[in-house]
Design a protein around this motif. Structure first.
Motif, PDB file in Angstrom:
ATOM      1  N   VAL A  91       7.219  63.970  90.483  1.00 48.51           N
ATOM      2  CA  VAL A  91       8.809  63.382  89.994  1.00 48.51           C
ATOM      3  C   VAL A  91       9.759  63.883  89.591  1.00 48.51           C
ATOM      4  N   GLY A  92       9.483  65.530  89.690  1.00 44.97           N
ATOM      5  CA  GLY A  92      10.047  66.542  89.280  1.00 44.97           C
ATOM      6  C   GLY A  92      10.343  67.099  90.879  1.00 44.97           C
ATOM      7  N   LEU A  93       8.697  67.149  91.544  1.00 42.84           N
ATOM      8  CA  LEU A  93       9.171  67.222  92.614  1.00 42.84           C
ATOM      9  C   LEU A  93       9.950  66.806  93.607  1.00 42.84           C
ATOM     10  N   LEU A  94       9.772  65.547  93.838  1.00 40.53           N
ATOM     11  CA  LEU A  94      10.291  64.686  94.254  1.00 40.53           C
ATOM     12  C   LEU A  94      12.219  64.529  93.785  1.00 40.53           C
ATOM     13  N   SER A  95      12.331  64.645  92.780  1.00 42.33           N
ATOM     14  CA  SER A  95      14.183  65.181  92.599  1.00 42.33           C
ATOM     15  C   SER A  95      14.238  66.277  92.811  1.00 42.33           C
ATOM     16  N   ALA A  96      13.544  67.809  92.614  1.00 42.06           N
ATOM     17  CA  ALA A  96      13.947  68.179  93.290  1.00 42.06           C
ATOM     18  C   ALA A  96      14.669  68.253  94.834  1.00 42.06           C
ATOM     19  N   LEU A  97      13.862  67.594  95.565  1.00 40.58           N
ATOM     20  CA  LEU A  97      14.240  67.290  96.870  1.00 40.58           C
ATOM     21  C   LEU A  97      14.384  66.787  97.488  1.00 40.58           C
ATOM     22  N   LEU A  98      15.242  65.819  96.585  1.00 40.85           N
ATOM     23  CA  LEU A  98      16.087  64.312  97.033  1.00 40.85           C
ATOM     24  C   LEU A  98      17.030  63.583  96.336  1.00 40.85           C
ATOM     25  N   ILE A  99      17.073  64.034  94.713  1.00 41.79           N
ATOM     26  CA  ILE A  99      18.635  64.000  93.864  1.00 41.79           C
ATOM     27  C   ILE A  99      19.097  65.304  94.079  1.00 41.79           C
ATOM     28  N   PRO A 100      20.566  64.885  94.167  1.00 40.59           N
ATOM     29  CA  PRO A 100      21.753  65.884  94.620  1.00 40.59           C
ATOM     30  C   PRO A 100      21.762  66.526  93.147  1.00 40.59           C
ATOM     31  N   THR A 111      15.620  65.171  79.283  1.00 44.11           N
ATOM     32  CA  THR A 111      14.751  64.181  79.395  1.00 44.11           C
ATOM     33  C   THR A 111      13.104  64.762  80.255  1.00 44.11           C
ATOM     34  N   GLU A 112      12.843  65.647  81.249  1.00 46.07           N
ATOM     35  CA  GLU A 112      12.475  65.285  81.763  1.00 46.07           C
ATOM     36  C   GLU A 112      11.046  66.531  81.089  1.00 46.07           C
ATOM     37  N   SER A 113      11.396  67.525  80.415  1.00 42.88           N
ATOM     38  CA  SER A 113      11.134  68.693  79.310  1.00 42.88           C
ATOM     39  C   SER A 113      10.868  68.506  77.934  1.00 42.88           C
ATOM     40  N   TYR A 114      10.962  67.417  77.700  1.00 44.79           N
ATOM     41  CA  TYR A 114      10.873  67.277  76.345  1.00 44.79           C
ATOM     42  C   TYR A 114       9.907  65.505  76.534  1.00 44.79           C
ATOM     43  N   ALA A 115       9.879  65.179  77.397  1.00 44.33           N
ATOM     44  CA  ALA A 115       8.857  63.841  77.970  1.00 44.33           C
ATOM     45  C   ALA A 115       7.208  64.731  77.463  1.00 44.33           C
ATOM     46  N   TYR A 116       6.879  66.018  78.457  1.00 47.59           N
ATOM     47  CA  TYR A 116       5.548  66.185  78.430  1.00 47.59           C
ATOM     48  C   TYR A 116       5.660  66.700  76.790  1.00 47.59           C
ATOM     49  N   PHE A 117       6.101  66.314  76.349  1.00 55.35           N
ATOM     50  CA  PHE A 117       6.088  66.998  74.004  1.00 55.35           C
ATOM     51  C   PHE A 117       6.152  65.643  73.861  1.00 55.35           C
ATOM     52  N   GLY A 118       5.899  64.499  74.250  1.00 54.89           N
ATOM     53  CA  GLY A 118       6.975  63.289  73.424  1.00 54.89           C
ATOM     54  C   GLY A 118       8.004  63.252  73.006  1.00 54.89           C
ATOM     55  N   LEU A 119       8.898  63.696  73.182  1.00 52.39           N
ATOM     56  CA  LEU A 119      10.031  64.278  72.339  1.00 52.39           C
ATOM     57  C   LEU A 119      11.338  63.073  73.513  1.00 52.39           C
ATOM     58  N   VAL A 385       9.555  74.213  89.404  1.00 54.86           N
ATOM     59  CA  VAL A 385       9.750  73.477  90.388  1.00 54.86           C
ATOM     60  C   VAL A 385      11.246  73.605  90.049  1.00 54.86           C
ATOM     61  N   HIS A 386      12.361  73.611  88.792  1.00 51.91           N
ATOM     62  CA  HIS A 386      13.659  73.503  88.684  1.00 51.91           C
ATOM     63  C   HIS A 386      13.897  74.604  89.182  1.00 51.91           C
ATOM     64  N   ALA A 387      13.193  75.733  88.952  1.00 50.31           N
ATOM     65  CA  ALA A 387      13.434  77.125  89.535  1.00 50.31           C
ATOM     66  C   ALA A 387      13.995  77.094  90.806  1.00 50.31           C
ATOM     67  N   ILE A 388      13.356  76.908  91.500  1.00 46.04           N
ATOM     68  CA  ILE A 388      13.507  76.576  93.591  1.00 46.04           C
ATOM     69  C   ILE A 388      13.952  75.249  93.492  1.00 46.04           C
ATOM     70  N   LYS A 389      14.576  74.821  93.089  1.00 46.53           N
ATOM     71  CA  LYS A 389      15.115  73.425  93.418  1.00 46.53           C
ATOM     72  C   LYS A 389      16.281  73.785  94.866  1.00 46.53           C
TER      73      LYS A 389
END
Length: 426
Positions: A91-100, A111-119, A385-389
């Motif tokens: 979803v991170g990749l798809l978001s980078a491609l399709l969400i402005p 939200t995504e970053s914290y989701a990796y650690f249950g927060l 992925v965020h860095a190259i969006k």
């Protein structure tokens, strides 16, 4: 009911309840007016989690605390993280491609970053209007809040469940601890609802009581269940209790009011789930109800419920950001894509990961350390992925700063069918 009959057999009513929960959430997120209280499926999942995690621990019969502690976290990590990590990365990749990029992008990334650690629930409770606001509907990671609540529950679970797992004569201590936590959590939920409903909705402290209720139900069944000597009368009572729970849940699906959750709104959902879980555990082949819930479509839906929960929300959000989700064919396409991704996730990610803990031949703490390392590595990849969006985005507005308004009156002219209003900054 003996330990063996409770833990060593498949309980079809659990998968049936999972199916009911995930379908209700699925329908609510796709067409809220069709099932106004469908969001309460998440509350059902909390009760199921408390019950099933307890049963799985007893089934393993650990010999000592280190074995219990490490074994518990190894199983939880392999149950929760593989499918979650795959979803987050994809979803991170798809978001980078399709969400402005828009003014909510930083919130989405956090939200995504914290989701990796249950927060992720902490981010949402501090930065979101509430779960039901338009801004939440455009965050592809909003749904991870409930997983964060469960993961935070797992941090405390082994310490509270210790006596029930290792010291049968002192198992009442574990029951007392969970009951105390349940009562404290109810008080917190009621208090926070008056002061900050958003925090009350997302927090483990105001949700703990629902998970603890599932644990206490397991304890009650583990101790013997319904105190009726006549077997026929006992089966009838259990059958009636289960159907009563089912009817309560059906009533809640159509009458629940969002601003009354988690308290007192979630009370009826929790009671209904407890009645169904506790009642239908006694069902045997030959009962008409057993045949109804044990059929293949229902059971398979229950088995893929975790992956379906993970995938349906980001698919719906990406549709909202790109082509929209405002017609029957778009809703059908989004629903079909969600189910397909859930099946793939279940067959190729969930099932192999579950087998790994049984096939592992080295110390389990190696598995725990390795799993945590994979989590950290996945988070690092997401940051790249965020860095190259800006370089990989396919969105027509990718290279223009945008203001974003949920459900604006007009779509952006460069984004046909888009469900949001985007305006170029001067």
């Amino acid at each position: 009911m003996s330990d063996k009959s409770l833990t060593d057999r498949h309980m079809p009513h659990v998968d049936a309840l999972r199916a009911l929960a995930v379908i209700s959430v699925f329908i609510y997120h796709l067409a809220p007016t069709a099932l106004p209280g469908g969001f309460t499926g998440v509350d059902i999942f909390f009760v199921i989690s408390g019950f099933i995690v307890s049963a799985s621990v007893i089934q393993k019969k650990p010999a000592n605390f280190p074995e219990f502690f490490i074994g518990f976290y190894a199983r939880r990590l392999l149950r929760v993280m593989p499918a979650l990590l795959v979803m987050l990365l994809a979803v991170g990749l798809l978001s980078a491609l399709l969400i402005p990029d828009a003014w909510l992008s930083a919130r989405h990334r956090m939200t995504e970053s914290y989701a990796y650690f249950g927060l992720s629930n902490l981010v949402l409770s501090n930065t979101s209007d509430n779960y039901f606001s338009p801004t939440a509907e455009f965050n592809p990671y909003t749904h991870t809040w409930s997983l964060a609540v469960e993961e935070q529950f797992y941090l405390a679970f082994p310490f509270l469940f210790l006596f029930l797992a290792l010291y049968p004569k002192k198992r009442w201590i574990s029951a007392a601890l969970f009951l105390s936590g349940l009562l404290a959590s109810l008080w917190i939920a009621a208090s926070w609802m008056a002061a900050d409903k958003t925090t009350a909705y997302y927090s483990i402290f105001s949700r703990f009581w629902q998970l603890a209720a599932g644990v206490l139900l397991f304890y009650a069944v583990h101790r013997g269940g319904i105190a009726i000597q006549n077997e026929r009368a006992k089966n009838i009572a259990a059958l009636v209790a289960g159907w009563l729970g089912f009817l309560i849940l059906g009533w809640v699906f159509f009458t629940a009011v969002p601003n009354r959750f988690p308290w007192p709104g979630a009370l009826w959902t929790t009671v209904g789930a407890l009645l169904l879980l506790g009642g239908w555990i006694h069902l045997q082949p030959g009962y008409r109800t057993y045949s109804m819930i044990a059929n293949r479509p229902v059971q398979y839906t229950g088995r893929i419920s975790y992956s379906l929960y993970l995938w349906h929300w980001p698919v719906f959000v990406i549709f909202r950001w790109s082509v929209g989700l405002d017609s029957a064919w778009k809703m059908a396409a989004a629903a079909g894509a969600s189910v397909l991704l859930a099946v793939v996730s279940y067959q190729w990610v969930e099932k192999p990961a579950r087998k790994l803990v049984h096939q592992w031949r080295w110390p389990l703490w190696w598995l725990v350390v390795g799993a945590l390392g994979v989590v950290a590595a996945s988070w690092w990849v997401s940051q790249q992925v965020h860095a190259i969006k800006p370089r990989i985005s396919l969105h027509p507005t990718a290279h223009r700063p945008m203001d974003w308004y949920p459900y604006g009156e007009d779509s952006h002219p460069d984004v046909p069918g888009c469900a949001v209003k985007l305006e170029t900054q001067s």
